[in-house]
Design an enzyme around this catalytic site. Structure first.
Site, PDB file in Angstrom:
ATOM      1  N   HIS A  70       0.815  -1.214   0.000  1.00 51.82           N
ATOM      2  CA  HIS A  70       0.000   0.000   0.000  1.00 51.82           C
ATOM      3  C   HIS A  70       0.850   1.265   0.000  1.00 51.82           C
ATOM      4  O   HIS A  70       0.363   2.323  -0.403  1.00 51.82           O
ATOM      5  CB  HIS A  70      -0.958  -0.021   1.189  1.00 51.82           C
ATOM      6  CG  HIS A  70      -2.109  -0.958   1.001  1.00 51.82           C
ATOM      7  ND1 HIS A  70      -3.377  -0.699   1.474  1.00 51.82           N
ATOM      8  CD2 HIS A  70      -2.194  -2.162   0.373  1.00 51.82           C
ATOM      9  CE1 HIS A  70      -4.186  -1.695   1.145  1.00 51.82           C
ATOM     10  NE2 HIS A  70      -3.473  -2.599   0.485  1.00 51.82           N
ATOM     11  N   HIS A  79      -1.959 -12.584  -2.109  1.00 51.98           N
ATOM     12  CA  HIS A  79      -3.029 -13.278  -1.403  1.00 51.98           C
ATOM     13  C   HIS A  79      -2.663 -14.710  -1.034  1.00 51.98           C
ATOM     14  O   HIS A  79      -3.491 -15.429  -0.467  1.00 51.98           O
ATOM     15  CB  HIS A  79      -4.311 -13.239  -2.233  1.00 51.98           C
ATOM     16  CG  HIS A  79      -4.940 -11.887  -2.279  1.00 51.98           C
ATOM     17  ND1 HIS A  79      -6.114 -11.616  -2.957  1.00 51.98           N
ATOM     18  CD2 HIS A  79      -4.561 -10.704  -1.720  1.00 51.98           C
ATOM     19  CE1 HIS A  79      -6.423 -10.335  -2.820  1.00 51.98           C
ATOM     20  NE2 HIS A  79      -5.487  -9.760  -2.085  1.00 51.98           N
TER      21      HIS A  79
END
Length: 737
Positions: free
Chosen positions: A104, A267
């Site tokens: 992020h 993920h």
């Protein structure tokens, strides 16, 4: 309490106005409140040395190079499993948390203007520190604080966040591609970045027509990094989600294979957090009370942490081994049928049909509990989309290809905004040359000396090329530079290559003529001595110097424009045409150029271009005024050429702009072009664009223009123009410490 004290209770203690009014420093009605469309010049003066506690003499590269990188890596590895009671680690391992933090930090980058990304450490500041997509990452940075405190000035927050992400991956069994230091912290939010116009978190007013995302944005909603994991507008449509993914990841410089690898690789680790209703989550860090000390999102559910954590609102892990690198993500994606369900927080997500794999995933905090894996709508998009599906299937069947693709894509994600390899620091920099790094060959020959420079200048001057041709070509070459991601610039001479040679702003026909002449001079010089060479990149810049020196001489000033050889010429194979296309200017006010009609004004685009060139308002003013009288406009347009002696470096632009004998009239309702008429006779004296007239209209720019219009300012103007010119020519010379 005295009557005097009682009468003053509750009043403002600052005597900036009438007693008792709320006029403490920085409060009250601002100029922006009165004039919301006022040109924002503040973006040209960000990151003042006054805001930097490190001091003007701080050399971060020197400090980083003295860092024991292996020691800090070992400290980070130890931190991964050192769970803290105030924010316990999922599965006893902080690795996935730090991957999200690093992702992020880097993932705000967008190709359109090069802004965003990890290179400045701005996740520490608003708005990023309080974005909905960054919920609870304040805790990740606090977990890193003891390490930052230990190593101090030797590593920036910007570098530490990315290094922590790399170490997180390695600590869970993944082999990364490499790591480079060199990211220098800023000390205030970056005000030049346009994040959108929405006033409410997660609004998406950025779309028009058939879901066309506004440029330069690269996220679907205000406060998200990329896409809504539940699907567009929270609707669980996998194919529509794939479209959003392709658009947003593409705007972040990722192709389809890199996109699939990044999502799958990321993920593979960790879990999503949506233990309960998001209404139980308190204010973000920027809005939280002072006693919270920068912590946000206080959670009133249960313990507010661990099993009770609420972040994205989705809940669960993707694989059965969330803290180990394996192929579990694609195994689950392809080996189960998935059905739509909702998380405890009410978010759309997917679980295997008919209770399959119901107990395959361990609980993050309670070893007695097991769960089914989950997928986001954005995960199933990788299986359902006709382009992503075969890539995903190939990675499923060839885990080694996934590992290599994810390693490379992660490196690109976290280093994309650092500029060329010349800026990379440390022993972990990979040796492989990657085309997205805009590689430039090393200078392996002797560069020109002072006498060579004089000889080359004489040949350029005798070549028949005009001042305007030399200056405009050098400017076109150098002004592609973007301080946002350190791309572009004169080094590499990519102006002779696709796509730059064909850009309309570069006047391809004239450019080809100028380059042909300069290439002949280069070839003649390089034939003399094979060990001493001059690059075309250097010669283009030197040609600009000749043009400026000739123009200054015409105004009575004998000057030498600083020039340092050492640029090299890149090849077409080293130039990613699609990637470089983003550097084409939609507008260049310095050359009075607009590619089309835009909702943003010409003067705003001029200031934006100046900010990308790292110019101050005075530098922008001096450069534009000089380029106008040097006749450097695209197509030799006479807009703003306020002089009767073009190609002479005079202050005529400012003198004539501020002449009260001229009255200006718009030539159309759009007010894009103007005529300056004699106030007495009505005769047309000049023509101009908004990029010209703003220097007389805007009060701050007019104040600067007045300095250069004064009768005693000609010498100062020439000096300031040359200084700003040289700065632009050397913006990409990272070899010049």
């Amino acid at each position: 309490m005295s009557k005097e004290n009682m009468s003053n209770e509750g009043k403002c203690p600052f005597n900036h106005g009438a007693a008792g009014t709320n006029q403490s420093s920085g409060r009250g009605t601002s100029n922006k409140d009165w004039w919301p469309n006022q040109l924002n010049l503040n973006i040209l003066h960000q990151h003042s040395p006054k805001s930097n506690p490190m001091g003007e003499d701080f050399d971060y590269a020197k400090e980083f190079n003295s860092l024991d990188l292996e020691a800090i890596r070992q400290d980070l590895f130890a931190l991964m499993t050192d769970s803290q009671d105030w924010w316990p680690a999922d599965y006893g391992h902080y690795g996935p948390f730090f991957i999200r933090m690093a992702w992020h930090s880097a993932g705000t980058y967008r190709t359109a203007d090069g802004r965003g990304g990890a290179t400045s450490g701005t996740q520490r500041f608003a708005p990023l520190n309080s974005w909905p997509d960054n919920v609870n990452l304040d805790k990740a940075r606090r977990l890193l604080w003891p390490i930052k405190q230990k190593y101090g000035r030797k590593i920036s927050w910007a570098d530490l966040m990315i290094l922590a992400g790399n170490c997180a991956l390695e600590s869970m069994g993944f082999k990364t591609f490499g790591f480079a230091g060199g990211r220098v912290d800023v000390w205030q939010p970056e005000e030049d970045i346009y994040w959108g116009t929405e006033k409410t978190w997660l609004d998406d007013e950025r779309y028009t027509g058939d879901r066309e995302l506004e440029n330069p944005l690269a996220a679907v909603q205000m406060g998200l990094i990329y896409v809504n994991p539940e699907g567009p507008e929270g609707k669980p449509d996998t194919l529509a989600s794939a479209r959003d993914i392709r658009d947003t990841f593409g705007r972040m410089a990722m192709n389809d294979e890199e996109t699939v690898a990044l999502i799958a690789g990321g993920h593979t680790f960790g879990k999503a957090h949506g233990a309960g209703d998001a209404a139980q989550v308190g204010a973000d860090p920027e809005a939280a009370g002072i006693a919270e000390q920068g912590f946000g999102w206080s959670n009133s559910m249960g313990t507010g942490k661990g099993v009770d954590t609420i972040s994205s609102g989705l809940e669960g892990a993707w694989t059965k081994s969330p803290i180990a690198w394996d192929n579990g993500y694609f195994e689950n994606l392809f080996e189960y049928d998935w059905e739509l369900t909702k998380s405890p927080a009410g978010a759309w997500q997917w679980t295997p049909k008919d209770g399959a794999a119901a107990n395959s995933v361990p609980d993050a905090h309670d070893s007695s509990k097991r769960h089914a894996p989950i997928m986001f709508t954005s995960d199933l998009a990788l299986r359902d989309d006709p382009i992503y599906a075969p890539i995903s299937k190939r990675f499923y069947e060839n885990p080694d290809q996934l590992a290599d693709a994810f390693a490379r894509a992660w490196f690109k994600l976290t280093h994309r905004d650092m500029g060329p390899v010349a800026r990379y620091l440390g022993p972990l920099v990979p040796q492989e040359e990657l085309v997205w790094q805009d590689p430039i060959p090393a200078v392996t020959y002797v560069t020109v000396n002072d006498q060579d420079i004089l000889d080359l200048k004489a040949k350029i001057q005798a070549s028949g090329l005009t001042v305007a041709q030399l200056v405009s070509t050098a400017w076109a070459s150098a002004s592609t530079y973007r301080g946002s991601d350190m791309r572009g610039g004169a080094n590499g001479a990519r102006i002779r290559l696709a796509p730059q040679k064909d850009w309309a702003v570069n006047q391809p026909e004239q450019l080809a003529k100028v380059l042909s002449v300069l290439e002949s001079i280069q070839a003649e010089f390089n034939r003399q001595d094979s060990t001493k060479q001059v690059s075309l990149a250097d010669l283009i810049v030197l040609g600009g110097s000749v043009g400026v020196e000739q123009a200054a001489k015409a105004s009575g000033h004998s000057v030498t424009v600083p020039f340092t050889a050492g640029r090299a010429d890149a090849s077409q194979e080293q130039t990613d045409v699609e990637s470089f296309a983003f550097l084409e200017p939609a507008a260049d006010g310095f050359r009075n150029y607009l590619k089309g009609k835009y909702t943003v004004s010409a003067e705003e685009m001029l200031v934006d271009r100046a900010q990308l060139l790292t110019l101050s308002a005075p530098e922008m003013t001096a450069l534009l005024g000089g380029l106008r009288v040097l006749n450097a406009n695209v197509g030799q347009s006479q807009h703003g050429v306020f002089t009767d002696k073009p190609e002479t470096l005079s202050n005529d632009f400012f003198v004539n702009l501020l002449d009260m004998g001229t009255k200006w009239f718009a030539t159309s309702e759009e007010e894009e072009e103007f005529q300056g008429r004699d106030r007495t006779t009505g005769k047309i004296k000049w023509t101009a664009t908004r990029a010209d007239l703003v220097f007389g209209s805007n009060s701050q720019l007019r104040a600067i223009a007045e300095v250069y219009a004064c009768s005693d300012s000609q010498e100062r103007f020439v000096k300031d123009f040359i200084a700003a010119w040289t700065k632009v020519m050397e913006l990409d010379r990272f070899d010049l410490a």
